[in-house]
Design a protein around this motif. Structure first.
Motif, PDB file in Angstrom:
ATOM      1  N   ASN A 105       0.800  -1.229   0.000  1.00 24.71           N
ATOM      2  CA  ASN A 105       0.000   0.000   0.000  1.00 24.71           C
ATOM      3  C   ASN A 105       0.833   1.279   0.000  1.00 24.71           C
ATOM      4  N   ILE A 106       2.020   1.233   0.575  1.00 22.32           N
ATOM      5  CA  ILE A 106       2.838   2.445   0.738  1.00 22.32           C
ATOM      6  C   ILE A 106       4.101   2.324  -0.115  1.00 22.32           C
ATOM      7  N   PRO A 107       4.342   3.283  -1.016  1.00 22.09           N
ATOM      8  CA  PRO A 107       5.526   3.227  -1.889  1.00 22.09           C
ATOM      9  C   PRO A 107       6.826   3.158  -1.095  1.00 22.09           C
ATOM     10  N   GLU A 108       7.835   2.575  -1.715  1.00 24.37           N
ATOM     11  CA  GLU A 108       9.107   2.330  -1.034  1.00 24.37           C
ATOM     12  C   GLU A 108       9.746   3.604  -0.505  1.00 24.37           C
ATOM     13  N   ASN A 109       9.652   4.707  -1.262  1.00 17.07           N
ATOM     14  CA  ASN A 109      10.305   5.950  -0.819  1.00 17.07           C
ATOM     15  C   ASN A 109       9.567   6.619   0.331  1.00 17.07           C
ATOM     16  N   LEU A 110       8.352   6.133   0.644  1.00 21.51           N
ATOM     17  CA  LEU A 110       7.558   6.704   1.722  1.00 21.51           C
ATOM     18  C   LEU A 110       7.475   5.774   2.929  1.00 21.51           C
ATOM     19  N   ARG A 111       8.467   4.909   3.060  1.00 19.69           N
ATOM     20  CA  ARG A 111       8.535   4.036   4.238  1.00 19.69           C
ATOM     21  C   ARG A 111       9.991   3.752   4.576  1.00 19.69           C
ATOM     22  N   HIS A 112      10.212   3.413   5.837  1.00 15.68           N
ATOM     23  CA  HIS A 112      11.558   3.090   6.300  1.00 15.68           C
ATOM     24  C   HIS A 112      11.986   1.763   5.683  1.00 15.68           C
ATOM     25  N   PRO A 113      13.253   1.638   5.291  1.00 16.15           N
ATOM     26  CA  PRO A 113      13.698   0.396   4.660  1.00 16.15           C
ATOM     27  C   PRO A 113      13.547  -0.839   5.541  1.00 16.15           C
ATOM     28  N   PRO A 311       5.337  14.325  -7.201  1.00 19.21           N
ATOM     29  CA  PRO A 311       6.208  14.338  -6.016  1.00 19.21           C
ATOM     30  C   PRO A 311       7.607  13.848  -6.322  1.00 19.21           C
ATOM     31  N   ASP A 312       8.573  14.434  -5.662  1.00 15.39           N
ATOM     32  CA  ASP A 312       9.953  13.977  -5.727  1.00 15.39           C
ATOM     33  C   ASP A 312      10.001  12.528  -5.246  1.00 15.39           C
ATOM     34  N   GLY A 313      10.611  11.676  -6.029  1.00 13.59           N
ATOM     35  CA  GLY A 313      10.679  10.259  -5.675  1.00 13.59           C
ATOM     36  C   GLY A 313      11.805   9.909  -4.725  1.00 13.59           C
ATOM     37  N   LEU A 314      12.528  10.928  -4.250  1.00 13.10           N
ATOM     38  CA  LEU A 314      13.626  10.706  -3.314  1.00 13.10           C
ATOM     39  C   LEU A 314      13.124  10.034  -2.040  1.00 13.10           C
ATOM     40  N   SER A 315      13.895   9.093  -1.534  1.00 12.40           N
ATOM     41  CA  SER A 315      13.532   8.427  -0.287  1.00 12.40           C
ATOM     42  C   SER A 315      13.491   9.431   0.856  1.00 12.40           C
ATOM     43  N   LEU A 316      12.389   9.422   1.608  1.00 10.36           N
ATOM     44  CA  LEU A 316      12.292  10.317   2.761  1.00 10.36           C
ATOM     45  C   LEU A 316      13.320   9.959   3.829  1.00 10.36           C
ATOM     46  N   GLN A 317      13.732   8.704   3.874  1.00 11.01           N
ATOM     47  CA  GLN A 317      14.769   8.332   4.833  1.00 11.01           C
ATOM     48  C   GLN A 317      16.103   8.949   4.439  1.00 11.01           C
ATOM     49  N   GLU A 318      16.377   9.032   3.142  1.00 10.63           N
ATOM     50  CA  GLU A 318      17.604   9.694   2.689  1.00 10.63           C
ATOM     51  C   GLU A 318      17.584  11.169   3.078  1.00 10.63           C
ATOM     52  N   ILE A 319      16.422  11.799   2.955  1.00 13.04           N
ATOM     53  CA  ILE A 319      16.285  13.189   3.390  1.00 13.04           C
ATOM     54  C   ILE A 319      16.563  13.304   4.882  1.00 13.04           C
ATOM     55  N   ALA A 320      15.975  12.403   5.661  1.00 13.71           N
ATOM     56  CA  ALA A 320      16.174  12.429   7.113  1.00 13.71           C
ATOM     57  C   ALA A 320      17.646  12.267   7.472  1.00 13.71           C
ATOM     58  N   ASN A 321      18.375  11.488   6.700  1.00 10.23           N
ATOM     59  CA  ASN A 321      19.792  11.259   6.984  1.00 10.23           C
ATOM     60  C   ASN A 321      20.632  12.522   6.785  1.00 10.23           C
ATOM     61  N   ASN A 322      20.100  13.499   6.039  1.00 15.14           N
ATOM     62  CA  ASN A 322      20.824  14.750   5.806  1.00 15.14           C
ATOM     63  C   ASN A 322      20.438  15.846   6.797  1.00 15.14           C
ATOM     64  N   ARG A 323      19.637  15.520   7.788  1.00 12.95           N
ATOM     65  CA  ARG A 323      19.114  16.534   8.689  1.00 12.95           C
ATOM     66  C   ARG A 323      20.223  17.316   9.398  1.00 12.95           C
ATOM     67  N   ASN A 324      21.188  16.626   9.977  1.00 15.04           N
ATOM     68  CA  ASN A 324      22.246  17.320  10.718  1.00 15.04           C
ATOM     69  C   ASN A 324      23.037  18.254   9.821  1.00 15.04           C
TER      70      ASN A 324
END
Length: 337
Positions: A105-113, A311-324
């Protein structure tokens, strides 16, 4: 009236007692407002017979889970913004879920690996422009915000707000840190005023003539249109879906995670799967001005009227990894100074 009802519901839900373990129940800690959850949770209980108990808070749920430790009664955390969700992961407060239903139900880029969070809705980080002072097509991308033609014409909230940190994080993922630093310096040079307020305040600033261009979430714009007092303000701006013809518009999410301490794990996973289903996603879409995370479900109402989002298909987890790195850049360029 709607907001009064929402506040009342939030208080009522917060007051519900949570038991450490009980058959036929699931306990939820939520940053999501009560009026958004109520129709979803009622539908879940009607379908499954499982009772839901909710604690609503504006902040501090991660800290609460840390204090409670293994004795926490919480089965699920529902939150907004990838930064807040990733905080739960970094503090090792949530568990991975293996579910074919959720993965379908949830695309890969919108969930944690590893299944430690799943998106339930998305909201675009849009550019708003004055209908009177900006021509259609004058600005089309996030990169354009650094163009010196916009000097003294842009409003934003604090660069350190999680929504902007997520956007900057996505820019780092696409362009690298040095190019993003140069871009952020350019945006700062184009500001009409010191960053302040919330997303709605940026739209108000355009209506008041303080600036001509602003950054904000689609969710807030939709809420303003649904408020008879704020609608005249929102109607003075146009929507721009940045990078629509390229990599796509940056989106943020509301999401859900299973806690490591979950005493009602089976019911919790059942609720997670239900919330990702087309039927629940339609309820969500009708209750709020957000985009369903399940691609099978189309936006409704106002959101549908805005047109299709790419929508940008970039993984949201990859975005989160760049937070710092993003936070460091905001400090480096003294964006809020």
């Amino acid at each position: 009236m709607r907001m009064k009802l929402a506040a009342t519901a939030a208080i009522a839900l917060t007051a519900l007692p949570l038991t450490a373990s009980a058959d036929g129940e699931v306990n939820i800690y939520s940053y999501r407002q009560a009026y958004l959850l109520e129709p979803l949770l009622n539908a879940f209980t009607d379908e499954t017979g499982v009772k839901t108990n909710v604690v609503f808070a504006k902040q501090g749920l991660a800290e609460r889970l840390e204090r409670e430790g293994r004795n926490s009664p919480a089965d699920i955390v529902m939150t907004v913004d990838i930064s807040r969700i990733n905080e739960l992961v970094e503090k090792d407060l949530v568990a991975g879920v293996e579910s074919d239903t959720l993965n379908k139900n949830i695309p890969e880029n919108l969930r944690h690996p590893e299944g430690k969070w799943y998106a339930l809705t998305t909201r675009g980080r849009l550019i708003f422009t004055s209908k009177e002072r900006v021509e259609a097509g004058e600005i089309a991308s996030y990169e354009d915000l650094a163009d010196d033609k916009w000097e003294g014409r842009i409003c934003t909230r604090s660069g350190k707000h999680p929504y902007n940190i997520a956007l900057i994080s996505s820019m780092i993922a696409h362009h690298g840190e040095e190019a993003t630093r140069e871009w952020l310096e350019g945006v700062k040079e184009n500001l009409a005023r010191k960053p302040q307020g919330g997303d709605r305040d940026q739209i108000k600033a355009i209506a008041e003539g303080v600036c001509d261009v602003a950054i904000g979430n689609s969710y807030y714009y939709g809420n303003m249109l649904m408020d008879e007092n704020q609608r005249p303000i929102a109607e003075q701006v146009n929507l721009v879906f940045p990078n629509a013809e390229g990599r796509g518009t940056h989106v943020n999410i509301s999401g859900i995670s299973l806690t490591k301490s979950a005493p009602n794990k089976d019911n919790a996973i059942k609720l997670m799967e239900f919330l990702s289903s087309p039927s629940a996603q339609r309820i969500y879409a009708e209750a709020n001005t957000e985009y369903p995370a399940n691609p099978e479900v189309k936006p409704t109402g106002l959101v549908a009227e805005w047109g299709e989002i790419n929508p940008d298909g970039l993984s949201l987890q990859e975005i989160a990894n760049n937070r710092n790195a993003a936070v460091k850049l905001v400090d480096t360029v003294d964006y809020d100074g």
